[in-house]
Scaffold this active site. Structure first.
Site, PDB file in Angstrom:
ATOM      1  N   ARG A  20      -5.894 -10.564   6.612  1.00  0.00           N
ATOM      2  CA  ARG A  20      -7.073 -10.009   5.960  1.00  0.00           C
ATOM      3  C   ARG A  20      -6.675  -8.751   5.209  1.00  0.00           C
ATOM      4  NH1 ARG A  20     -11.491 -10.715  10.429  1.00  0.00           N
ATOM      5  NH2 ARG A  20     -11.629 -12.930   9.883  1.00  0.00           N
ATOM      6  N   ARG A  37       0.845  -1.212   0.000  1.00  0.00           N
ATOM      7  CA  ARG A  37       0.000   0.000   0.000  1.00  0.00           C
ATOM      8  C   ARG A  37       0.876   1.257   0.000  1.00  0.00           C
ATOM      9  NH1 ARG A  37      -4.758   2.704   1.123  1.00  0.00           N
ATOM     10  NH2 ARG A  37      -4.554   4.440   2.565  1.00  0.00           N
ATOM     11  N   LYS A  90     -12.020 -26.481  15.513  1.00  0.00           N
ATOM     12  CA  LYS A  90     -11.878 -26.903  14.112  1.00  0.00           C
ATOM     13  C   LYS A  90     -11.192 -28.274  14.032  1.00  0.00           C
ATOM     14  CE  LYS A  90     -10.798 -24.981   9.608  1.00  0.00           C
ATOM     15  NZ  LYS A  90     -10.652 -23.719   8.880  1.00  0.00           N
ATOM     16  N   GLU A 105      -3.762 -18.355   5.575  1.00  0.00           N
ATOM     17  CA  GLU A 105      -4.941 -18.014   4.771  1.00  0.00           C
ATOM     18  C   GLU A 105      -5.021 -16.496   4.625  1.00  0.00           C
ATOM     19  OE1 GLU A 105      -9.161 -19.861   4.853  1.00  0.00           O
ATOM     20  OE2 GLU A 105      -9.287 -18.138   6.188  1.00  0.00           O
ATOM     21  N   SER A 119     -10.460 -21.878  19.116  1.00  0.00           N
ATOM     22  CA  SER A 119     -10.934 -21.983  17.737  1.00  0.00           C
ATOM     23  C   SER A 119     -10.166 -23.078  16.980  1.00  0.00           C
ATOM     24  CB  SER A 119     -10.761 -20.618  17.064  1.00  0.00           C
ATOM     25  OG  SER A 119     -11.376 -20.589  15.827  1.00  0.00           O
TER      26      SER A 119
HETATM   27  P1  0O2 Z   1     -11.433 -17.559  13.564  1.00  0.00           P
HETATM   28  O1  0O2 Z   1     -10.250 -18.096  14.202  1.00  0.00           O
HETATM   29  O2  0O2 Z   1     -12.507 -17.203  14.561  1.00  0.00           O
HETATM   30  O3  0O2 Z   1     -11.124 -16.452  12.606  1.00  0.00           O
HETATM   31  P2  0O2 Z   1     -15.363 -23.340   8.149  1.00  0.00           P
HETATM   32  O4  0O2 Z   1     -15.529 -24.811   8.322  1.00  0.00           O
HETATM   33  O5  0O2 Z   1     -16.575 -22.647   7.546  1.00  0.00           O
HETATM   34  O6  0O2 Z   1     -14.857 -22.653   9.398  1.00  0.00           O
HETATM   35  P3  0O2 Z   1     -14.051 -23.305   5.602  1.00  0.00           P
HETATM   36  O7  0O2 Z   1     -15.353 -23.473   4.888  1.00  0.00           O
HETATM   37  O8  0O2 Z   1     -12.983 -24.319   5.369  1.00  0.00           O
HETATM   38  O9  0O2 Z   1     -14.191 -23.143   7.176  1.00  0.00           O
HETATM   39  O10 0O2 Z   1     -13.560 -21.897   5.231  1.00  0.00           O
HETATM   40  P4  0O2 Z   1     -12.124 -21.358   5.433  1.00  0.00           P
HETATM   41  O11 0O2 Z   1     -11.612 -20.918   4.123  1.00  0.00           O
HETATM   42  O12 0O2 Z   1     -11.273 -22.292   6.222  1.00  0.00           O
HETATM   43  O13 0O2 Z   1     -12.368 -20.092   6.319  1.00  0.00           O
HETATM   44  C1  0O2 Z   1     -12.653 -20.097   7.625  1.00  0.00           C
HETATM   45  C2  0O2 Z   1     -12.606 -18.628   8.033  1.00  0.00           C
HETATM   46  O14 0O2 Z   1     -13.325 -17.867   7.038  1.00  0.00           O
HETATM   47  C3  0O2 Z   1     -13.345 -18.344   9.310  1.00  0.00           C
HETATM   48  O15 0O2 Z   1     -12.500 -18.427  10.381  1.00  0.00           O
HETATM   49  C4  0O2 Z   1     -13.815 -16.915   9.112  1.00  0.00           C
HETATM   50  O16 0O2 Z   1     -12.754 -16.001   9.298  1.00  0.00           O
HETATM   51  C5  0O2 Z   1     -14.158 -16.926   7.653  1.00  0.00           C
HETATM   52  N1  0O2 Z   1     -15.536 -17.394   7.448  1.00  0.00           N
HETATM   53  C6  0O2 Z   1     -15.919 -18.473   6.754  1.00  0.00           C
HETATM   54  N2  0O2 Z   1     -17.257 -18.590   6.745  1.00  0.00           N
HETATM   55  C7  0O2 Z   1     -17.743 -17.541   7.438  1.00  0.00           C
HETATM   56  C8  0O2 Z   1     -19.059 -17.092   7.778  1.00  0.00           C
HETATM   57  O17 0O2 Z   1     -20.085 -17.680   7.421  1.00  0.00           O
HETATM   58  N3  0O2 Z   1     -19.148 -15.955   8.530  1.00  0.00           N
HETATM   59  C9  0O2 Z   1     -18.054 -15.259   8.941  1.00  0.00           C
HETATM   60  N4  0O2 Z   1     -18.236 -14.161   9.665  1.00  0.00           N
HETATM   61  N5  0O2 Z   1     -16.795 -15.665   8.646  1.00  0.00           N
HETATM   62  C10 0O2 Z   1     -16.641 -16.786   7.904  1.00  0.00           C
HETATM   63  P5  0O2 Z   1     -13.116 -18.964  11.761  1.00  0.00           P
HETATM   64  O18 0O2 Z   1     -13.338 -20.415  11.664  1.00  0.00           O
HETATM   65  O19 0O2 Z   1     -14.286 -18.122  12.112  1.00  0.00           O
HETATM   66  O20 0O2 Z   1     -11.951 -18.770  12.753  1.00  0.00           O
END
Ligand code: 0O2
Length: 218
Positions: free
Chosen positions: A84, A35, A63, A146, A59
């Site tokens: 992010r 940036r 998971k 990620e 968390s």
């Molecule tokens: P933290 O530590 O609280 O940030 P999943 O089984 O849905 O958790 P998936 O489908 O494999 O995971 O998606 P991915 O790419 O691993 O992403 C998981 C992270 O994406 C989440 O972290 C969130 O930061 C974001 N995310 C995914 N789905 C949603 C959603 O429906 N709502 C929100 N607000 N964020 C989402 P965690 O698990 O929350 O961990």
């Protein structure tokens, strides 16, 4: 206690998480630097701001249970190190993605497009899983991380939904869910409206914002 990771086995969380802390720290500096380079050149930056976090222990454990990770393959979890990148317009997401793809300091191993494939919850973001090399005093390691790329509107919605999910332990009441779905639609509509007047906004920002934005880095 870490039942999943062996009932009587000790697990040094700090040791385990240290490389992730390093990864998040290095990536934040590098991507914030991108940036700054744009601002110095007086051109519009597709990156608005960058945040990072190491996933919380509770968390990680949640998971791990859901996805049957063990202590031996816990490092395969992809979002322990999380970055992010917030952008102003949906178009910026594709520009940031190109930028990430051109970099030589990490390798993209997976992409998840929750923008063209919005989640049922209403969640929108673009996820990129990378392998990031780090050097430690114990040697060279490859760390999964990620990177989530999202607009300010997507971030606003996701931040609120995430805290509500936390508050209700994942069981958001139906009426609140409906409101959230409506809000997600409104956020998507706002992104669309802003995209239409994007060029005008960008011109205005370059005139108005750039010197101050650059000064913020000093
Ligand atoms: P933290 O530590 O609280 O940030 P999943 O089984 O849905 O958790 P998936 O489908 O494999 O995971 O998606 P991915 O790419 O691993 O992403 C998981 C992270 O994406 C989440 O972290 C969130 O930061 C974001 N995310 C995914 N789905 C949603 C959603 O429906 N709502 C929100 N607000 N964020 C989402 P965690 O698990 O929350 O961990």
């Amino acid at each position: 206690k870490l039942p999943l990771l062996g009932v009587n086995m000790s697990f040094d969380w700090e040791d385990f998480l240290d490389p992730y802390v390093q990864t998040v720290g290095e990536l934040k500096i590098k991507l914030r630097g991108v940036r700054k380079q744009y601002l110095k050149k007086g051109i519009y930056s597709p990156i608005e701001f960058v945040t990072g976090r190491v996933k919380r222990r509770d968390s990680i454990l949640k998971k791990a249970r859901k996805r049957s990770y063990t202590r031996d393959n816990l490092s395969e979890m992809e979002d322990i190190a999380g970055i992010r990148i917030m952008v102003q317009f949906v178009e910026d997401i594709w520009e940031v993605l190109d930028l990430l793809k051109k970099r030589n300091d990490f390798k993209i191993i997976e992409e998840r497009d929750y923008i063209n494939n919005q989640k049922v919850s209403g969640y929108r973001s673009y996820h990129v899983i990378i392998q990031y090399p780090i050097d430690t005093i114990d040697g060279f390691r490859i760390i999964n991380a990620e990177i989530q790329i999202r607009t300010l509107a997507m971030n606003f919605w996701a931040t609120i939904e995430h805290s509500l999910n936390y508050k209700y332990g994942g069981m958001i009441p139906e009426d609140v869910k409906v409101r959230l779905t409506n809000a997600a639609r409104e956020a998507a509509s706002m992104d669309l409206e802003m995209s239409i007047i994007r060029e005008e906004i960008q011109e205005a920002q370059l005139l108005f914002d750039s010197p101050q934005a650059l000064a913020d880095y000093k």
